[in-house]
Design a protein around this motif. Structure first.
Motif, PDB file in Angstrom:
ATOM      1  N   ALA A  47       4.568  15.402   0.484  1.00 32.50           N
ATOM      2  CA  ALA A  47       3.343  15.749  -0.233  1.00 32.50           C
ATOM      3  C   ALA A  47       3.593  15.791  -1.740  1.00 32.50           C
ATOM      4  CB  ALA A  47       2.801  17.085   0.258  1.00 32.50           C
ATOM      5  N   GLU A  48       4.745  16.338  -2.132  1.00 34.26           N
ATOM      6  CA  GLU A  48       5.089  16.407  -3.552  1.00 34.26           C
ATOM      7  C   GLU A  48       5.232  15.009  -4.143  1.00 34.26           C
ATOM      8  OE1 GLU A  48       8.658  18.688  -3.636  1.00 34.26           O
ATOM      9  OE2 GLU A  48       7.635  20.633  -3.470  1.00 34.26           O
ATOM     10  N   VAL A  49       5.905  14.141  -3.420  1.00 35.08           N
ATOM     11  CA  VAL A  49       6.115  12.769  -3.886  1.00 35.08           C
ATOM     12  C   VAL A  49       4.784  12.054  -4.072  1.00 35.08           C
ATOM     13  CG1 VAL A  49       6.983  10.502  -3.198  1.00 35.08           C
ATOM     14  CG2 VAL A  49       8.429  12.519  -2.929  1.00 35.08           C
ATOM     15  N   VAL A  50       3.905  12.211  -3.110  1.00 35.28           N
ATOM     16  CA  VAL A  50       2.586  11.578  -3.195  1.00 35.28           C
ATOM     17  C   VAL A  50       1.812  12.118  -4.391  1.00 35.28           C
ATOM     18  CG1 VAL A  50       0.321  11.463  -2.093  1.00 35.28           C
ATOM     19  CG2 VAL A  50       2.375  10.950  -0.760  1.00 35.28           C
ATOM     20  N   ASN A  51       1.777  13.437  -4.542  1.00 34.38           N
ATOM     21  CA  ASN A  51       1.020  14.045  -5.629  1.00 34.38           C
ATOM     22  C   ASN A  51       1.566  13.681  -7.001  1.00 34.38           C
ATOM     23  OD1 ASN A  51      -1.123  15.502  -4.343  1.00 34.38           O
ATOM     24  ND2 ASN A  51       0.395  16.935  -3.553  1.00 34.38           N
ATOM     25  N   GLU A  52       2.855  13.510  -7.086  1.00 34.58           N
ATOM     26  CA  GLU A  52       3.459  13.157  -8.376  1.00 34.58           C
ATOM     27  C   GLU A  52       3.036  11.768  -8.855  1.00 34.58           C
ATOM     28  OE1 GLU A  52       7.600  13.532  -7.641  1.00 34.58           O
ATOM     29  OE2 GLU A  52       7.607  15.729  -7.711  1.00 34.58           O
ATOM     30  N   THR A  53       2.721  10.894  -7.934  1.00 36.75           N
ATOM     31  CA  THR A  53       2.361   9.527  -8.306  1.00 36.75           C
ATOM     32  C   THR A  53       0.851   9.292  -8.376  1.00 36.75           C
ATOM     33  OG1 THR A  53       2.559   8.886  -5.967  1.00 36.75           O
ATOM     34  CG2 THR A  53       4.481   8.511  -7.395  1.00 36.75           C
ATOM     35  N   ILE A  54       0.057  10.233  -7.942  1.00 33.73           N
ATOM     36  CA  ILE A  54      -1.404  10.063  -7.960  1.00 33.73           C
ATOM     37  C   ILE A  54      -1.941   9.808  -9.374  1.00 33.73           C
ATOM     38  CG2 ILE A  54      -3.596  11.292  -7.668  1.00 33.73           C
ATOM     39  CD1 ILE A  54      -2.526  12.389  -5.054  1.00 33.73           C
ATOM     40  N   PRO A  55      -1.516  10.567 -10.408  1.00 34.72           N
ATOM     41  CA  PRO A  55      -2.051  10.310 -11.754  1.00 34.72           C
ATOM     42  C   PRO A  55      -1.859   8.872 -12.216  1.00 34.72           C
ATOM     43  CG  PRO A  55      -0.918  12.416 -11.712  1.00 34.72           C
ATOM     44  CD  PRO A  55      -0.620  11.743 -10.404  1.00 34.72           C
ATOM     45  N   ALA A  56      -0.665   8.308 -11.996  1.00 29.57           N
ATOM     46  CA  ALA A  56      -0.401   6.929 -12.413  1.00 29.57           C
ATOM     47  C   ALA A  56      -1.264   5.948 -11.629  1.00 29.57           C
ATOM     48  CB  ALA A  56       1.076   6.604 -12.231  1.00 29.57           C
ATOM     49  N   LEU A  57      -1.411   6.192 -10.339  1.00 31.37           N
ATOM     50  CA  LEU A  57      -2.228   5.301  -9.510  1.00 31.37           C
ATOM     51  C   LEU A  57      -3.699   5.390  -9.883  1.00 31.37           C
ATOM     52  CD1 LEU A  57      -0.503   5.913  -6.059  1.00 31.37           C
ATOM     53  CD2 LEU A  57      -0.319   3.864  -7.489  1.00 31.37           C
ATOM     54  N   ARG A  58      -4.154   6.597 -10.166  1.00 30.15           N
ATOM     55  CA  ARG A  58      -5.554   6.764 -10.560  1.00 30.15           C
ATOM     56  C   ARG A  58      -5.821   6.098 -11.908  1.00 30.15           C
ATOM     57  NH1 ARG A  58      -6.610  12.003  -9.033  1.00 30.15           N
ATOM     58  NH2 ARG A  58      -7.668  11.245  -7.171  1.00 30.15           N
ATOM     59  N   GLN A  59      -4.875   6.195 -12.805  1.00 29.56           N
ATOM     60  CA  GLN A  59      -5.020   5.582 -14.127  1.00 29.56           C
ATOM     61  C   GLN A  59      -5.174   4.066 -14.020  1.00 29.56           C
ATOM     62  OE1 GLN A  59      -1.763   6.424 -16.767  1.00 29.56           O
ATOM     63  NE2 GLN A  59      -2.544   5.135 -18.422  1.00 29.56           N
ATOM     64  N   HIS A  60      -4.504   3.490 -13.044  1.00 33.67           N
ATOM     65  CA  HIS A  60      -4.544   2.038 -12.870  1.00 33.67           C
ATOM     66  C   HIS A  60      -5.337   1.643 -11.627  1.00 33.67           C
ATOM     67  CE1 HIS A  60      -1.568   1.468 -16.045  1.00 33.67           C
ATOM     68  NE2 HIS A  60      -0.888   2.477 -15.516  1.00 33.67           N
TER      69      HIS A  60
ATOM     70  N   SER B  15       2.900  -0.681  -5.229  1.00 38.58           N
ATOM     71  CA  SER B  15       4.215  -1.039  -5.743  1.00 38.58           C
ATOM     72  C   SER B  15       4.101  -1.816  -7.050  1.00 38.58           C
ATOM     73  CB  SER B  15       4.978  -1.877  -4.719  1.00 38.58           C
ATOM     74  OG  SER B  15       5.217  -1.145  -3.532  1.00 38.58           O
ATOM     75  N   ALA B  16       3.105  -2.697  -7.119  1.00 33.72           N
ATOM     76  CA  ALA B  16       2.915  -3.494  -8.327  1.00 33.72           C
ATOM     77  C   ALA B  16       2.593  -2.618  -9.527  1.00 33.72           C
ATOM     78  CB  ALA B  16       1.800  -4.511  -8.103  1.00 33.72           C
ATOM     79  N   VAL B  17       1.878  -1.523  -9.293  1.00 31.42           N
ATOM     80  CA  VAL B  17       1.494  -0.625 -10.379  1.00 31.42           C
ATOM     81  C   VAL B  17       2.626   0.338 -10.743  1.00 31.42           C
ATOM     82  CG1 VAL B  17       0.010   1.341 -10.952  1.00 31.42           C
ATOM     83  CG2 VAL B  17      -0.990  -0.743 -10.005  1.00 31.42           C
ATOM     84  N   LEU B  18       3.282   0.894  -9.745  1.00 33.25           N
ATOM     85  CA  LEU B  18       4.323   1.904  -9.992  1.00 33.25           C
ATOM     86  C   LEU B  18       5.650   1.285 -10.440  1.00 33.25           C
ATOM     87  CD1 LEU B  18       3.683   4.372  -7.033  1.00 33.25           C
ATOM     88  CD2 LEU B  18       3.022   4.654  -9.427  1.00 33.25           C
ATOM     89  N   GLY B  19       5.874   0.040 -10.081  1.00 31.37           N
ATOM     90  CA  GLY B  19       7.117  -0.610 -10.484  1.00 31.37           C
ATOM     91  C   GLY B  19       8.333   0.105  -9.937  1.00 31.37           C
ATOM     92  N   PRO B  20       9.339   0.369 -10.806  1.00 33.01           N
ATOM     93  CA  PRO B  20      10.563   1.036 -10.360  1.00 33.01           C
ATOM     94  C   PRO B  20      10.323   2.414  -9.752  1.00 33.01           C
ATOM     95  CG  PRO B  20      10.878   0.041 -12.512  1.00 33.01           C
ATOM     96  CD  PRO B  20       9.410  -0.029 -12.219  1.00 33.01           C
ATOM     97  N   ALA B  21       9.182   3.042 -10.115  1.00 29.38           N
ATOM     98  CA  ALA B  21       8.885   4.369  -9.585  1.00 29.38           C
ATOM     99  C   ALA B  21       8.545   4.330  -8.097  1.00 29.38           C
ATOM    100  CB  ALA B  21       7.732   5.004 -10.364  1.00 29.38           C
ATOM    101  N   MET B  22       8.282   3.130  -7.583  1.00 27.84           N
ATOM    102  CA  MET B  22       7.990   2.986  -6.158  1.00 27.84           C
ATOM    103  C   MET B  22       9.317   2.874  -5.405  1.00 27.84           C
ATOM    104  SD  MET B  22       5.465   3.007  -4.053  1.00 27.84           S
ATOM    105  CE  MET B  22       4.495   2.267  -2.741  1.00 27.84           C
ATOM    106  N   THR B  23      10.021   3.976  -5.328  1.00 27.02           N
ATOM    107  CA  THR B  23      11.302   4.032  -4.632  1.00 27.02           C
ATOM    108  C   THR B  23      11.073   4.003  -3.129  1.00 27.02           C
ATOM    109  OG1 THR B  23      11.255   6.437  -4.527  1.00 27.02           O
ATOM    110  CG2 THR B  23      12.241   5.437  -6.513  1.00 27.02           C
ATOM    111  N   PRO B  24      12.093   3.794  -2.345  1.00 23.62           N
ATOM    112  CA  PRO B  24      11.926   3.840  -0.887  1.00 23.62           C
ATOM    113  C   PRO B  24      11.304   5.149  -0.417  1.00 23.62           C
ATOM    114  CG  PRO B  24      14.023   2.838  -1.429  1.00 23.62           C
ATOM    115  CD  PRO B  24      13.451   3.342  -2.723  1.00 23.62           C
TER     116      PRO B  24
END
Length: 454
Positions: free
Chosen positions: A8-21, A108-117
């Motif tokens: 849940a933490e991992v998902v929430n941490e990436t939501i702002p970047a995904l929402r921005q794009h 993955s295309a949006v997060l780039g390297p931040a899209m870790t396994p």
């Protein structure tokens, strides 16, 4: 099984970047998916795809789901709307597999390297939590549909203009197989499927049922939307949702290509542009006549009046604009045919002639003690205009308590029309101490409509 705390933490941490794009995600996702699976074009309204409404809707849904992962109950109404639409569109679990692949790839295309396994696994799990909730609900809906879970051919038995301008037309439809039709809940819709000359893919649209349930026929009501430019020939449109069916039923012999379809053609390339608004509603209104066929799916939808308790006495207030009168007229007819003396108010705004006006006034004249009727003029009936250019707001606020049945704390309110119209109505009702739980809205587009507390 839900997400772990870490997931849940991992998902929430990436939501702002995904929402921005979000816009980029939508573009990448649909472009790649439809390139590899062109048959899925049958499921999507080409106008909504062209404007970006459909791509945005999916991205917003998954991000909203992830944001509320620990409080899914908040999203129950939105998920129910999606499940009902999917069932009407004949969506099945295998389609979710395709979406998962391309959606995660777009992330993955949006997060780039931040899209870790780890991030990939967490988002994949979050997606399937939502997908399993939807497919589970959809399986129940399909079960409730009984034997009718696919396309069924109907014949137009009558065609009626509901306004003097002829921009709103009703079609009575009888099943070609002659078998009895199942009842539906007043307020629900059906999906129709058409083949239009010049277009590669089937065109599917959803239209509200506009009569009380009948075992021998259904009635839909179609509006020709003139669009913001006011050019009826070039911007006629339906105001509903995505298409469906990649399972290839036989093509129907339809009428010749209409003026609306012809106007959507680009003479330089000699093809119909499917993203031109108004293509389907124009073909229906201009070309489809008594005796022509179209395909329908089983009635569906979460916007309805529960009439199973014939003894209820709670007042019902029906507030609509333009073609939004269609599902509400179904509610009015159904309740009045039950003859239980249930109090009702019909309040309608239209820029020009009001659909069903004579029918509604006739019902009111037959039962003046229980049916109140008010008609207004308003540009809000045409679309999401920013400013009020009529006396609608003044007239609506001037309604007395009896017209809105404000004195009864059990009154139910049903609102259908353009978003701006529904916002104005919702705010006014809430200012009169009507809780949001007693107000239901029907949105004639993809995406969602949220009325916050005023």
């Amino acid at each position: 099984m839900g997400l772990t705390r870490r997931e849940a933490e991992v998902v929430n941490e990436t939501i702002p970047a995904l929402r921005q794009h979000g816009e980029h995600i939508s573009t990448v996702f649909y472009k790649s998916m439809l390139r590899d699976h062109p048959e899925l074009n049958h499921y999507f309204n080409s106008v909504n795809m062209h404007t970006g409404r459909q791509p945005r809707a999916l991205t917003e849904l998954i991000l909203a789901f992830a944001s509320n992962i620990v409080n899914i109950s908040e999203l129950t109404p939105k998920l129910e709307r999606v499940a009902q639409k999917h069932a009407s569109l004949v969506i099945h679990p295998e389609h979710y597999e395709i979406v998962a692949k391309y959606l995660i790839r777009a992330f993955s295309a949006v997060l780039g390297p931040a899209m870790t396994p780890e991030v990939n696994a967490a988002w994949t799990k979050a997606y399937w939590l939502m997908a399993n909730m939807l497919t589970g609900r959809e399986s129940i809906i399909y079960k409730n549909f009984g034997n009718w879970t696919y396309w069924r051919t109907f014949t137009i038995s009558s065609k009626t203009a509901e306004t003097a301008e002829g921009d709103i037309v009703s079609f009575n439809l009888r099943p070609l197989d002659g078998q009895p039709l199942p009842p539906f809940k007043p307020g629900q819709y059906v999906t129709i499927r058409l083949k239009i000359k010049g277009l590669k893919y089937s065109q599917l649209r959803q239209y509200s049922l506009s009569d009380a349930p009948r075992s021998h026929s259904y009635r839909i009501t179609v509006k020709r939307d003139i669009g913001a430019s006011g050019d009826a020939a070039s911007t006629t449109t339906t105001t509903t949702t995505p298409p469906r069916s990649r399972f290839g039923s036989p093509d129907l012999d339809g009428p010749p290509m209409s003026s609306a379809a012809s106007s959507a053609s680009d003479s330089s390339i000699g093809s119909v542009r499917p993203h031109r608004p108004g293509l389907v509603s124009g073909v229906l209104i201009d070309d489809f006549q008594v005796g022509d066929n179209m395909e329908l799916t089983h009635p569906a939808g979460e916007f309805f009046l529960d009439t199973e308790d014939a003894n209820t006495t709670s007042p019902v207030v029906l507030i609509s604009a333009g073609a939004g009168a269609a599902p509400l007229y179904s509610m009015l007819k159904t309740v009045k045919e039950q003859k239980n003396g249930r109090p009702m108010s019909w309040i309608h705004a239209s820029r020009h002639d009001a659909p069903f006006r004579e029918k509604v006034e006739k019902i009111a004249q037959a039962d003046p003690a229980n049916v109140r009727v008010k008609f207004f003029r308003s540009r809000l009936a045409d679309g999401d205009v920013i400013s009020l250019t009529s006396r609608f707001q003044e007239d609506f606020i001037g309604l007395n308590w009896e017209d809105l049945w404000l004195q009864d704390k059990t009154t139910q309110y049903f609102v259908c029309g353009p978003e701006k119209f529904m916002l104005e109505i919702g705010h006014h009702l809430q200012k009169n101490a009507i809780p949001v739980e007693r107000i239901k809205y029907e949105l004639y587009s993809v995406g969602s409509f949220a009325m916050s507390k005023y």
